[in-house]
Design a protein around this motif. Structure first.
Motif, PDB file in Angstrom:
ATOM      1  N   GLY A 198     -54.268 -42.524 -11.497  1.00  6.40           N
ATOM      2  CA  GLY A 198     -53.787 -43.027 -10.219  1.00  6.40           C
ATOM      3  C   GLY A 198     -54.495 -44.258  -9.717  1.00  6.40           C
ATOM      4  N   VAL A 199     -55.628 -44.608 -10.343  1.00 12.22           N
ATOM      5  CA  VAL A 199     -56.368 -45.801  -9.942  1.00 12.22           C
ATOM      6  C   VAL A 199     -55.801 -47.013 -10.675  1.00 12.22           C
ATOM      7  N   THR A 236     -48.922 -55.854  -6.906  1.00 13.97           N
ATOM      8  CA  THR A 236     -48.722 -55.924  -5.461  1.00 13.97           C
ATOM      9  C   THR A 236     -49.347 -54.724  -4.756  1.00 13.97           C
ATOM     10  N   GLU A 237     -49.163 -53.546  -5.325  1.00 15.17           N
ATOM     11  CA  GLU A 237     -49.762 -52.343  -4.744  1.00 15.17           C
ATOM     12  C   GLU A 237     -51.286 -52.397  -4.817  1.00 15.17           C
ATOM     13  N   GLY A 238     -51.817 -52.940  -5.929  1.00 16.05           N
ATOM     14  CA  GLY A 238     -53.267 -53.058  -6.056  1.00 16.05           C
ATOM     15  C   GLY A 238     -53.870 -53.955  -4.993  1.00 16.05           C
ATOM     16  N   VAL A 239     -53.191 -55.063  -4.692  1.00 13.99           N
ATOM     17  CA  VAL A 239     -53.681 -55.957  -3.634  1.00 13.99           C
ATOM     18  C   VAL A 239     -53.614 -55.269  -2.276  1.00 13.99           C
ATOM     19  N   ARG A 240     -52.563 -54.496  -2.049  1.00 17.55           N
ATOM     20  CA  ARG A 240     -52.471 -53.746  -0.789  1.00 17.55           C
ATOM     21  C   ARG A 240     -53.652 -52.789  -0.642  1.00 17.55           C
ATOM     22  N   ARG A 241     -54.017 -52.109  -1.741  1.00 17.93           N
ATOM     23  CA  ARG A 241     -55.163 -51.193  -1.697  1.00 17.93           C
ATOM     24  C   ARG A 241     -56.470 -51.955  -1.503  1.00 17.93           C
ATOM     25  N   LEU A 242     -56.558 -53.131  -2.124  1.00 20.83           N
ATOM     26  CA  LEU A 242     -57.759 -53.944  -1.951  1.00 20.83           C
ATOM     27  C   LEU A 242     -57.873 -54.422  -0.503  1.00 20.83           C
ATOM     28  N   THR A 299     -57.024 -52.674   2.064  1.00 21.84           N
ATOM     29  CA  THR A 299     -57.588 -51.518   2.761  1.00 21.84           C
ATOM     30  C   THR A 299     -59.110 -51.483   2.608  1.00 21.84           C
ATOM     31  N   ALA A 300     -59.593 -51.764   1.366  1.00 20.83           N
ATOM     32  CA  ALA A 300     -61.042 -51.763   1.120  1.00 20.83           C
ATOM     33  C   ALA A 300     -61.718 -52.881   1.885  1.00 20.83           C
ATOM     34  N   ALA A 309     -60.018 -46.512  -2.341  1.00 21.20           N
ATOM     35  CA  ALA A 309     -58.645 -46.865  -1.971  1.00 21.20           C
ATOM     36  C   ALA A 309     -57.691 -46.790  -3.155  1.00 21.20           C
ATOM     37  N   GLY A 310     -58.226 -46.579  -4.364  1.00 22.56           N
ATOM     38  CA  GLY A 310     -57.370 -46.411  -5.537  1.00 22.56           C
ATOM     39  C   GLY A 310     -57.171 -47.640  -6.381  1.00 22.56           C
ATOM     40  N   VAL A 311     -58.128 -48.598  -6.336  1.00 18.04           N
ATOM     41  CA  VAL A 311     -58.038 -49.772  -7.187  1.00 18.04           C
ATOM     42  C   VAL A 311     -59.429 -50.112  -7.702  1.00 18.04           C
ATOM     43  N   ALA A 312     -59.545 -50.378  -9.006  1.00 18.21           N
ATOM     44  CA  ALA A 312     -60.828 -50.702  -9.633  1.00 18.21           C
ATOM     45  C   ALA A 312     -60.935 -52.201  -9.834  1.00 18.21           C
ATOM     46  N   VAL A 313     -61.973 -52.810  -9.263  1.00 16.00           N
ATOM     47  CA  VAL A 313     -62.244 -54.235  -9.436  1.00 16.00           C
ATOM     48  C   VAL A 313     -63.664 -54.399  -9.964  1.00 16.00           C
ATOM     49  N   THR A 314     -63.971 -55.599 -10.447  1.00 19.94           N
ATOM     50  CA  THR A 314     -65.272 -55.859 -11.057  1.00 19.94           C
ATOM     51  C   THR A 314     -66.116 -56.741 -10.145  1.00 19.94           C
ATOM     52  N   PRO A 315     -67.326 -56.303  -9.780  1.00 16.60           N
ATOM     53  CA  PRO A 315     -68.198 -57.147  -8.959  1.00 16.60           C
ATOM     54  C   PRO A 315     -68.686 -58.356  -9.740  1.00 16.60           C
ATOM     55  N   GLY A 316     -69.051 -59.415  -9.035  1.00 17.47           N
ATOM     56  CA  GLY A 316     -69.457 -60.652  -9.695  1.00 17.47           C
ATOM     57  C   GLY A 316     -70.889 -60.671 -10.177  1.00 17.47           C
ATOM     58  N   ARG A 317     -71.753 -59.838  -9.612  1.00 18.48           N
ATOM     59  CA  ARG A 317     -73.184 -59.913  -9.927  1.00 18.48           C
ATOM     60  C   ARG A 317     -73.504 -59.816 -11.416  1.00 18.48           C
ATOM     61  N   PRO A 318     -72.893 -58.915 -12.204  1.00 17.61           N
ATOM     62  CA  PRO A 318     -73.247 -58.821 -13.630  1.00 17.61           C
ATOM     63  C   PRO A 318     -72.945 -60.078 -14.440  1.00 17.61           C
ATOM     64  N   TYR A 319     -72.197 -61.030 -13.882  1.00 20.57           N
ATOM     65  CA  TYR A 319     -71.847 -62.251 -14.609  1.00 20.57           C
ATOM     66  C   TYR A 319     -72.914 -63.340 -14.489  1.00 20.57           C
TER      67      TYR A 319
END
Length: 478
Positions: free
Chosen positions: A115-116, A463-469, A471-472, A429-439
């Motif tokens: 679901g993520v 589109t749904e992922g951006v909506r969840r983002l 929310t975050a 919120a149901g969406v997995a993103v990657t933080p910038g620090r490890p880069y």
């Protein structure tokens, strides 16, 4: 229902019934299971294979499946604390300790909960992979005479020739080594040119897997900033002079994570600076086959402008096909090629021949170019969907550069944003993103997010992922 979920449910059901059977007692036939559980024969076969791998059943060809002997209780674990001393001794001698940290890579490899939405995947969604073409290629390859024999240690000549033609310039078949993907190739290249404790210049920001490779080899990554035209050559020259480094690792085309393309003005400068420093340029040409439909003519690899063996070229088919098609190459000339060949032989002997044969079948079929054309169109559509959704729903997230290749966008967050808090809120919120620090190999100049659009099912999920983002962000940025 997906095949994987059907297998999991059948395994659960069979485990719950195992106590009904005596030790070595026979389970119902596969046909009976198909009829009772309303699943396919493939599902039954996979479920029994999983139970067998867990030691719960024993399968006997022609006889069926039987309950295995109960497993004995494993012994209590011993005391392994002595290893902390043994693994850290090298740090006391003055060398750079080898720290093997895979966390930055696992962000792209770990599968989120059901679901993520996967905005963190570094690979193509199954719907974008040429699954039918790969399956057909694998089947044809398995019937080739000698397909299961020992391949040449450098790789099949026909496959090396195909890669050499693709790279272009003066690269010949004799200067190409087939590797088990780009990660393996980069590891071999770094070990060949830099001894433990040495500095190695890297782009900043850069791929976390590259930083992990360098640190695991005991090297010291030294960052050189990147802008929209690629690495800043005046800072690259200063870094070589300050550190005495003998290697610079770069991604000249659609750099990860910024999407930058090394400009025509800077390309010869990078080669000149490296030659004057007596150093190698390790060129990671990782997504040339993921150019978007509107990309236009692509600049040639740096290796095609190199006549003196300065460039070690790395490329792979994995990003454009499947995570499991781990076929890549190293291309170089001179003594460094011999050293890399020796390292690869010592490490792994050779890349399995069936995988090489299947790759030859794939790239030689009409389906290959058709796949690349369809992929270019689909990636452009997904990129445009994501940029439009971000502009509409998350205008406070800055997008300095919209690339015409690759599979992700690099977003600048408002100053002071806690990346960890935001990625955690996004996951809730149901969406997995990657933080910038490890880069970043050193201090990060600003907070960022990397958002990928290739690992999701389509524009609707983007589109749904951006909506969840959104929310975050409302939770963290308020």
């Amino acid at each position: 229902m997906h095949e994987s979920s059907s297998v999991a449910e059948l395994v659960k059901s069979l485990k719950g019934e195992l106590d009904r059977y005596p030790e070595h007692g026979k389970l119902p036939s596969s046909r009976a299971m198909v009829e009772r559980f309303k699943v396919s024969p493939v599902t039954v076969s996979r479920a029994l294979a999983q139970l067998a791998s867990e030691g719960l059943v024993v399968t006997r060809p022609g006889a069926g499946a039987f309950r295995a002997e109960p497993r004995t209780r494993p012994p209590e674990p011993g005391d392994t604390s002595w290893q902390e001393v043994a693994l850290s001794v090298e740090g006391a001698t003055g060398a750079v300790p080898r720290t093997v940290d895979a966390s930055g890579v696992l962000v792209c490899l770990a599968a989120p909960a059901p679901g993520v939405i996967e905005f963190n995947s570094g690979y193509l969604h199954a719907s974008l992979q040429p699954e039918q073409a790969m399956a057909a290629a694998l089947a044809r390859a398995g019937r080739r005479p000698g397909a299961w024999g020992r391949p040449p240690t450098d790789g099949l000549p026909e496959l090396r020739e195909w890669f050499a033609r693709g790279i272009g310039g003066m690269i010949t078949t004799a200067e190409v080594l087939v590797t088990a993907g780009a990660q393996s190739a980069l590891t071999t290249a770094l070990r060949a040119v830099a001894p433990p404790g040495a500095p190695v210049l890297v782009e900043s920001p850069t791929y976390p897997g590259m930083l992990a490779i360098a640190r695991a080899a005991g090297l010291r990554p030294v960052p050189v900033p990147v802008d929209r035209d690629g690495v800043r050559t005046e800072l690259l020259e200063a870094a070589f002079k300050a550190t005495g480094a003998r290697a610079f690792i770069c991604q000249p085309l659609f750099q990860n994570p910024t999407g930058a393309v090394l400009s025509a003005e800077r390309r010869p400068e990078v080669l000149r600076i490296a030659r004057e420093a007596g150093a190698f340029v390790i060129e990671d040409d990782y997504v040339r086959r993921l150019a978007h439909e509107d990309a236009g003519p692509l600049p040639r690899p740096l290796a095609t402008d190199d006549h003196d063996g300065t460039v070690i070229h790395v490329c792979s088919l994995t990003k454009a096909t499947s995570p499991s098609l781990r076929i890549g190459v190293l291309a170089a000339r001179g003594p460094v090629l011999e050293r890399m060949r020796a390292i690869q032989i010592v490490d792994s002997f050779f890349v399995p021949r069936p995988l090489q044969e299947a790759t030859l079948e794939l790239v030689g079929s009409p389906a290959w170019n058709r796949h690349l054309r369809q992929l270019a169109a689909e990636l452009r559509k997904r990129r445009d969907t994501l940029t439009t959704a971000l502009a509409r729903h998350l205008p406070e997230l800055s997008l300095p550069h919209i690339p015409s290749g690759g599979y992700h966008l690099w977003l600048r967050l408002p100053d002071g944003t806690d990346e960890t808090a935001l990625t955690s809120a996004a996951l809730r919120a149901g969406v997995a993103v990657t933080p910038g620090r490890p880069y970043f190999s050193a201090e990060s100049p600003a907070p960022h997010l990397r958002v990928c659009f290739a690992g999701v099912s389509g524009p609707g999920e983007i589109t749904e992922g951006v909506r969840r983002l959104r929310t975050a962000c409302d939770e963290v940025l308020r």
